[in-house]
Design a protein around this motif. Structure first.
Motif, short mmCIF file in Angstrom:
data_model
loop_
_atom_site.label_atom_id
_atom_site.label_comp_id
_atom_site.label_asym_id
_atom_site.label_seq_id
_atom_site.Cartn_x
_atom_site.Cartn_y
_atom_site.Cartn_z
N ALA A 149 -10.65 12.36 -0.23
CA ALA A 149 -10.51 10.91 -0.29
C ALA A 149 -11.71 10.24 0.38
O ALA A 149 -12.18 10.67 1.43
N GLU A 150 -12.16 9.19 -0.24
CA GLU A 150 -13.28 8.44 0.31
C GLU A 150 -12.79 7.45 1.36
O GLU A 150 -11.60 7.18 1.49
N GLU A 151 -13.74 6.90 2.10
CA GLU A 151 -13.41 5.98 3.19
C GLU A 151 -12.58 4.80 2.70
O GLU A 151 -11.63 4.39 3.35
N TRP A 152 -12.94 4.26 1.53
CA TRP A 152 -12.24 3.09 1.03
C TRP A 152 -10.77 3.38 0.76
O TRP A 152 -9.91 2.54 0.98
N PHE A 153 -10.47 4.60 0.28
CA PHE A 153 -9.09 4.94 -0.02
C PHE A 153 -8.24 4.96 1.25
O PHE A 153 -7.11 4.46 1.27
N HIS A 154 -8.78 5.55 2.31
CA HIS A 154 -8.05 5.59 3.57
C HIS A 154 -7.77 4.18 4.07
O HIS A 154 -6.69 3.90 4.61
N PHE A 155 -8.74 3.27 3.89
CA PHE A 155 -8.57 1.88 4.34
C PHE A 155 -7.35 1.25 3.67
O PHE A 155 -6.47 0.69 4.32
N TRP A 156 -7.29 1.31 2.33
CA TRP A 156 -6.21 0.65 1.60
C TRP A 156 -4.90 1.41 1.70
O TRP A 156 -3.81 0.80 1.68
N ASP A 157 -4.99 2.74 1.82
CA ASP A 157 -3.77 3.55 1.87
C ASP A 157 -2.98 3.29 3.15
O ASP A 157 -1.74 3.30 3.14
N LYS A 158 -3.67 3.02 4.24
CA LYS A 158 -2.97 2.82 5.52
C LYS A 158 -2.69 1.34 5.81
O LYS A 158 -1.97 1.03 6.77
N LEU A 159 -3.23 0.44 4.98
CA LEU A 159 -3.16 -0.98 5.29
C LEU A 159 -1.72 -1.47 5.46
O LEU A 159 -1.42 -2.23 6.38
N CYS A 160 -0.84 -1.06 4.55
CA CYS A 160 0.54 -1.56 4.64
C CYS A 160 1.54 -0.46 4.98
O CYS A 160 2.75 -0.63 4.77
N LYS A 161 1.05 0.67 5.49
CA LYS A 161 1.96 1.72 5.94
C LYS A 161 2.76 1.22 7.14
O LYS A 161 2.22 0.58 8.04
N ASP A 162 4.04 1.51 7.16
CA ASP A 162 4.94 1.08 8.25
C ASP A 162 4.97 -0.44 8.40
O ASP A 162 5.18 -0.96 9.51
N SER A 163 4.77 -1.15 7.30
CA SER A 163 4.81 -2.61 7.36
C SER A 163 6.24 -3.13 7.34
O SER A 163 6.46 -4.34 7.42
N THR A 164 7.21 -2.23 7.25
CA THR A 164 8.62 -2.64 7.19
C THR A 164 9.28 -2.60 8.56
O THR A 164 10.48 -2.83 8.68
N THR A 165 8.52 -2.30 9.60
CA THR A 165 9.10 -2.18 10.93
C THR A 165 9.78 -3.47 11.37
O THR A 165 9.23 -4.56 11.19
N THR A 166 10.96 -3.35 11.94
CA THR A 166 11.67 -4.54 12.41
C THR A 166 11.30 -4.88 13.85
O THR A 166 11.84 -5.83 14.43
N ASP A 167 10.36 -4.14 14.44
CA ASP A 167 9.86 -4.49 15.77
C ASP A 167 9.03 -5.76 15.73
O ASP A 167 8.79 -6.39 16.76
N PHE A 168 8.55 -6.11 14.53
CA PHE A 168 7.73 -7.31 14.34
C PHE A 168 8.38 -8.16 13.23
O PHE A 168 7.87 -8.21 12.11
#
Length: 398
Positions: A149-168
């Motif tokens: 995976a290239e750098e750009w893929f890692h950027f977008w792949d992790k951008l919304c990971k765990d964005s469903t957390t109810t801590d925020f």
């Protein structure tokens, strides 16, 4: 309206990705075709929410009020705007819901729409960052996840990971279930012109009346986009305020509003051997006669708001050189100190609390911890001056 198959974006088909991005860039939105299973899940949720809104008394709904649950999930009522809302986040199993069946239905829809949102976001990332964007090619994200995976893929792949957390709760990905029950009269401004604060908003076609309008950047006028949707599987995709930050202003947040008409156009409730005229829209029978008549008078809308991970810093993505040269955009710089998604959203909510949940939301924001206030320093809003002017003008006209 012509829609782009979501599955084509998932397959990394360059031609479809270009059309998708061009639509958003020029018009402020694009329309995608959801997979049949996702469309059916959305429709089941819309019917379930219609049943909830109509069958429960107000005092029963208020037991699950949003501010009772720290804005993590729950009910909200705005009678002066002719609407009510049940907001859904992936809550813990101890949370009190109106019913387990409703929770399961909403959670299933949430997860399906979250996957669709990730596909749309990755398509944008491919267009802006992947070097090989020749027509006819395919870029398979599955292969990228497998390795190399290239750098750009890692950027977008992790951008919304765990964005469903109810801590925020203020900056976590959510599913809004709206019921618009406009009073008698002409066109009712049920939701004034505004922008969302997230990365992408996905709006499947509403059940019942149409009403969503988006300001078209290219035409310079309001598009009655929902009115032009021809299939229940079509879904509008538009950027929120967070996307301009990670794309260095390549996209603008879409200005949109909901204007619910007094009557529905060409809508019939099919309960049996009904005779249809050419151009009639068919709504399949629901579970009760009460709902048959209600659906033609109201609007049940289920927009899905995809946020970045609340802890993720909203720095510009690693653009491909061609985009940088054409647009003069800022290349990614690890020394930058952009705001986290949570800090950015909180700042916007603090500035525009009157268009969200009013005083109660403002009071909740004032209870922020000192640590989160500290994280909010140095935030930069991406809303352009022209957008503010357009919002002010549109509010003055409606």
């Amino acid at each position: 309206m012509v829609s782009i198959p979501l599955e084509a974006l998932a397959r990394g088909e360059i031609d479809s990705i270009r059309c998708f991005v061009d639509d958003i860039k020029q018009n402020g939105y694009s329309v995608v075709e959801l997979p049949e299973k996702v469309a059916q899940s959305v429709l089941r949720t819309q019917k379930a929410m219609l049943d909830y809104f109509l069958s429960k008394r107000l005092e029963e709904k208020m037991k699950h009020n949003l501010d009772h649950n720290s804005f993590r999930y729950g009910y909200w009522n705005s009678p002066h705007m002719g609407k009510e809302l049940f907001q859904v986040r992936l809550s813990d199993q101890k949370a009190l819901w109106p019913s387990q069946k409703l929770r399961e239905q909403c959670d299933a829809c949430f997860q399906a729409m979250h996957s669709c949102g990730e596909i749309c976001l990755m398509a944008i990332g491919m267009f802006l960052c992947a070097d090989d964007m020749e027509p006819g090619r395919k870029i398979k994200s599955v292969d990228l996840r497998a390795g190399q995976a290239e750098e750009w893929f890692h950027f977008w792949d992790k951008l919304c990971k765990d964005s469903t957390t109810t801590d925020f709760p203020l900056s976590a990905t959510l599913l809004d279930c709206f019921r618009y029950h406009s009073p008698s009269g002409t066109r009712i401004d049920s939701c004034g012109a505004h922008t969302d604060y997230n990365l992408l908003t996905l709006v499947p076609r509403a059940l019942g009346k149409h009403g969503l309008e988006i300001f078209n950047w290219d035409a310079g006028e309001w598009d009655r986009v929902e009115e032009s949707l021809t299939s229940a599987s079509q879904c509008v995709v538009m950027p929120g305020e967070s996307l301009p930050l990670v794309t260095a202003g390549y996209f603008l947040a879409s200005i949109h509003r909901v204007i619910v008409p007094k009557t529905s156009k060409n809508v019939k409730i099919v309960t049996g051997d009904s005779k249809l005229e050419e151009g009639d829209e068919v709504l399949t029978a629901l579970s009760s006669k009460k709902m048959f008549s209600a659906v033609s008078k109201e609007r049940i809308s289920t927009p899905f708001l995809l946020f970045a991970n609340p802890r993720q810093k909203l720095c510009p993505c690693p653009f491909r050189n061609e985009i940088v040269q054409e647009e003069g955009l800022k290349k990614w710089n690890t020394s930058d100190s952009p705001p986290t998604s949570d800090a950015f959203v909180r700042k916007l909510l603090g500035e525009h609390e009157s268009v969200t949940f009013g005083n109660k939301y403002r009071d909740f924001l004032l209870q922020s911890t000192a640590e989160k206030k500290k994280n909010g320093k140095g935030d930069q809003t991406s809303m352009k001056h022209e957008q503010k002017v357009l919002v002010e003008l549109s509010e003055g006209q409606t």
